[in-house]
Scaffold this motif. Structure first.
Motif, mmCIF file in Angstrom:
data_model
loop_
_atom_site.group_PDB
_atom_site.id
_atom_site.type_symbol
_atom_site.label_atom_id
_atom_site.label_comp_id
_atom_site.label_asym_id
_atom_site.label_seq_id
_atom_site.Cartn_x
_atom_site.Cartn_y
_atom_site.Cartn_z
ATOM 1 N N ASP A 20 0.811 -1.219 0.000
ATOM 2 C CA ASP A 20 0.000 0.000 0.000
ATOM 3 C C ASP A 20 0.846 1.273 0.000
ATOM 4 O O ASP A 20 0.307 2.355 -0.243
ATOM 5 C CB ASP A 20 -0.915 0.027 1.230
ATOM 6 C CG ASP A 20 -1.956 -1.082 1.206
ATOM 7 O OD1 ASP A 20 -2.208 -1.624 0.113
ATOM 8 O OD2 ASP A 20 -2.485 -1.417 2.282
ATOM 9 N N MET A 21 2.125 1.154 0.248
ATOM 10 C CA MET A 21 2.957 2.345 0.416
ATOM 11 C C MET A 21 3.021 3.259 -0.803
ATOM 12 O O MET A 21 2.918 4.478 -0.645
ATOM 13 C CB MET A 21 4.373 1.956 0.860
ATOM 14 C CG MET A 21 4.468 1.648 2.336
ATOM 15 S SD MET A 21 6.112 1.134 2.854
ATOM 16 C CE MET A 21 7.065 2.620 2.527
ATOM 17 N N PRO A 22 3.168 2.782 -2.035
ATOM 18 C CA PRO A 22 3.260 3.708 -3.184
ATOM 19 C C PRO A 22 2.043 4.622 -3.312
ATOM 20 O O PRO A 22 2.172 5.787 -3.667
ATOM 21 C CB PRO A 22 3.375 2.761 -4.377
ATOM 22 C CG PRO A 22 3.956 1.507 -3.816
ATOM 23 C CD PRO A 22 3.378 1.389 -2.451
ATOM 24 N N LEU A 23 0.852 4.101 -2.997
ATOM 25 C CA LEU A 23 -0.341 4.926 -3.072
ATOM 26 C C LEU A 23 -0.406 5.915 -1.923
ATOM 27 O O LEU A 23 -0.698 7.090 -2.102
ATOM 28 C CB LEU A 23 -1.585 4.028 -3.058
ATOM 29 C CG LEU A 23 -1.752 3.103 -4.268
ATOM 30 C CD1 LEU A 23 -2.971 2.211 -4.079
ATOM 31 C CD2 LEU A 23 -1.889 3.930 -5.544
ATOM 32 N N SER A 24 -0.119 5.460 -0.718
ATOM 33 C CA SER A 24 -0.217 6.335 0.438
ATOM 34 C C SER A 24 0.845 7.415 0.413
ATOM 35 O O SER A 24 0.662 8.478 0.993
ATOM 36 C CB SER A 24 -0.092 5.520 1.732
ATOM 37 O OG SER A 24 1.163 4.876 1.790
ATOM 38 N N ASN A 25 1.942 7.164 -0.271
ATOM 39 C CA ASN A 25 3.010 8.167 -0.315
ATOM 40 C C ASN A 25 2.636 9.379 -1.160
ATOM 41 O O ASN A 25 3.372 10.368 -1.188
ATOM 42 C CB ASN A 25 4.302 7.549 -0.849
ATOM 43 C CG ASN A 25 5.009 6.724 0.207
ATOM 44 O OD1 ASN A 25 4.788 6.912 1.400
ATOM 45 N ND2 ASN A 25 5.847 5.810 -0.235
ATOM 46 N N LEU A 26 1.503 9.311 -1.873
ATOM 47 C CA LEU A 26 1.044 10.480 -2.609
ATOM 48 C C LEU A 26 0.638 11.605 -1.664
ATOM 49 O O LEU A 26 0.619 12.772 -2.032
ATOM 50 C CB LEU A 26 -0.134 10.101 -3.504
ATOM 51 C CG LEU A 26 0.193 9.120 -4.631
ATOM 52 C CD1 LEU A 26 -1.090 8.748 -5.375
ATOM 53 C CD2 LEU A 26 1.190 9.733 -5.602
ATOM 54 N N ASN A 27 0.288 11.198 -0.428
ATOM 55 C CA ASN A 27 -0.029 12.192 0.593
ATOM 56 C C ASN A 27 1.277 12.734 1.150
ATOM 57 O O ASN A 27 2.031 12.011 1.794
ATOM 58 C CB ASN A 27 -0.849 11.531 1.713
ATOM 59 C CG ASN A 27 -1.153 12.497 2.848
ATOM 60 O OD1 ASN A 27 -0.799 13.668 2.788
ATOM 61 N ND2 ASN A 27 -1.821 11.995 3.869
ATOM 62 N N THR A 28 1.595 13.942 0.900
ATOM 63 C CA THR A 28 2.899 14.494 1.247
ATOM 64 C C THR A 28 2.942 15.124 2.628
ATOM 65 O O THR A 28 3.981 15.626 3.044
ATOM 66 C CB THR A 28 3.314 15.573 0.228
ATOM 67 O OG1 THR A 28 2.308 16.590 0.198
ATOM 68 C CG2 THR A 28 3.473 14.967 -1.143
ATOM 69 N N LEU A 29 1.800 15.128 3.355
ATOM 70 C CA LEU A 29 1.796 15.757 4.675
ATOM 71 C C LEU A 29 2.509 14.866 5.682
ATOM 72 O O LEU A 29 3.598 15.175 6.140
ATOM 73 C CB LEU A 29 0.352 16.053 5.109
ATOM 74 C CG LEU A 29 -0.367 17.099 4.267
ATOM 75 C CD1 LEU A 29 -1.804 17.248 4.754
ATOM 76 C CD2 LEU A 29 0.342 18.438 4.345
ATOM 77 N N GLY A 30 1.901 13.720 6.030
ATOM 78 C CA GLY A 30 2.519 12.773 6.934
ATOM 79 C C GLY A 30 2.871 13.385 8.266
ATOM 80 O O GLY A 30 2.258 14.323 8.748
#
Length: 421
Positions: free
Chosen positions: A399-409
């Motif tokens: 799931d990481m490649p998709l979730s990494n689109l969120n740049t806030l974190g």
């Protein structure tokens, strides 16, 4: 191999294709000495007898080449060997408690070869020291298995054992890409030495403790966690489960591509079978990694490893080792210190390793923290199995490649915390 491979971080090996070595066995279970090989073979016109004689000649040539290469033996040592004493491959000289290794899988080394390979076990060749012995880097000719110089040989890790352990017993039977590979052994006289593949990136804990070190990024930490989980799941899935009993960051070794391999099986034990709930054992291992029930009762199960693995995950998450030292000098177990923060997503920024915190996604951090919590449960019945841990980590990576689109974190939380301070 506990705390091994910390001093060397470069890769002295340049991978080269290895030509086929002369055959070293014809189906026999164990290696034999040159004197045994040179005994007369039954005469006869059959083709199989001629073939076996040819193989015997090849084995003799290989052994002579190796012995001639080593010039560090004293005349007394050579005389001793010529009489048949001290040979590591003579079956009658093996102590009863030493595991015999198949010739087709492992190499039997003379002590003199390993001594020459490590420059007489020089202090300059020391790359680590664990509970069972000191580890040296040595160089071996991969074709003749004789000692070589650093610029021409293949690097191996040579562990000189100072007390009995289970490494040969288990590693001889284990075969997994995330378990360190056993190259060979020496069982000559009083010398007990194990030869491993050399892992050029060293141990995981050495990387975690480096300040301003960015090479061990978040995605690589997930990769390492998955690799170690696969190794432990493999151990627990054996016909008779194997409990490592000393899972820790210093026993996770890394190759040039940060692929992890589990090492140091000196404390490993076979786990309970289906009709038994546990194995009773003395409490052995490393402080900070003990499961509560194991420390209290000595009851050993596969869930003991799961707890220790949870501590390793926590080390990856926090960038700390299992025993955390405060500025005042007091010591506290990392698992005890971190547990309250793991279960509260608003406090995760207090324990995340600052070297990765600004590049990690909040959702990923929460999922990883949840896996750690379930590994560190005080009740072993509530802990995940290693198969479940592995499946959860693999899903997180997927799931990481998709979730990494969120740049806030977590960077948002760090900016907020900085403003409040």
């Amino acid at each position: 191999m506990g705390n091994c491979f910390r001093k060397k971080s470069h890769d002295p090996n340049q991978p080269q294709p290895e030509p086929a070595r002369p055959p070293t066995g014809d189906g026999a279970a164990w290696k034999v000495t040159t004197s045994l090989v040179q005994q007369k073979t039954p005469s006869g016109p059959s083709q199989s007898s001629t073939s076996n004689h040819f193989k015997d000649e090849q084995r003799c040539a290989t052994r002579r080449e190796r012995n001639n290469h080593v010039s560090s033996n004293s005349p007394k040592e050579n005389q001793k060997k010529s009489k048949g004493h001290g040979s590591p491959t003579t079956p009658r000289d093996w102590p009863k408690n030493v595991v015999r290794l198949p010739a087709s899988n492992r190499e039997s080394f003379y002590y003199s070869v390993l001594r020459a390979a490590t420059h007489k076990f020089s202090d300059k060749n020391i790359i680590g020291e664990g509970g069972f012995g000191r580890v040296y880097i040595g160089y071996i000719n991969p074709h003749s298995m004789s000692a070589a110089k650093p610029d021409t040989g293949k690097a191996v890790a040579i562990k000189v054992l100072r007390r009995r352990g289970n490494e040969l017993r288990f590693l001889n039977r284990l075969n997994h890409p995330n378990v360190v590979k056993l190259v060979g052994y020496c069982n000559e006289g009083d010398h007990r030495i194990v030869v491993y593949e050399y892992m050029c990136k060293g141990s995981l804990d050495a990387h975690l403790l480096r300040e301003n070190y960015t090479e061990l990024n978040w995605s690589r930490r997930i990769k390492i966690a998955i690799g170690v989980a696969r190794a432990v799941d493999y151990l627990h899935s054996c016909a008779t489960p194997v409990i490592h009993r000393d899972l820790k960051a210093s026993n996770v070794l890394l190759d040039a591509d940060f692929n992890p391999k589990l090492s140091d099986f000196g404390l490993a034990r076979h786990g309970p079978l289906e009709d038994h709930s546990h194995v009773s054992s003395s409490v052995l291992g490393t402080r900070g990694y003990f499961a509560p029930e194991y420390f209290a009762t000595g009851h050993l199960t596969v869930k003991t490893d799961v707890y220790s693995f949870g501590v390793v995950l926590l080390e990856l998450f926090c960038g700390c080792v299992a025993i955390k030292r405060s500025s005042g000098g007091t010591e506290r177990e990392l698992a005890v210190w971190a547990k309250p923060h793991l279960s509260n997503r608003m406090e995760l920024h207090n324990i995340i390793d600052k070297k990765i915190a600004r590049n990690i996604n909040m959702e990923e951090a929460n999922k990883f923290a949840s896996i750690i919590c379930r590994c560190l449960s005080s009740d072993p019945k509530n802990r995940l199995t290693m198969s479940e841990v592995l499946a959860s980590l693999e899903q997180l990576q997927k799931d990481m490649p998709l979730s990494n689109l969120n740049t806030l974190g977590l960077s948002k939380y760090y900016r907020r915390a900085h403003i409040l301070q």
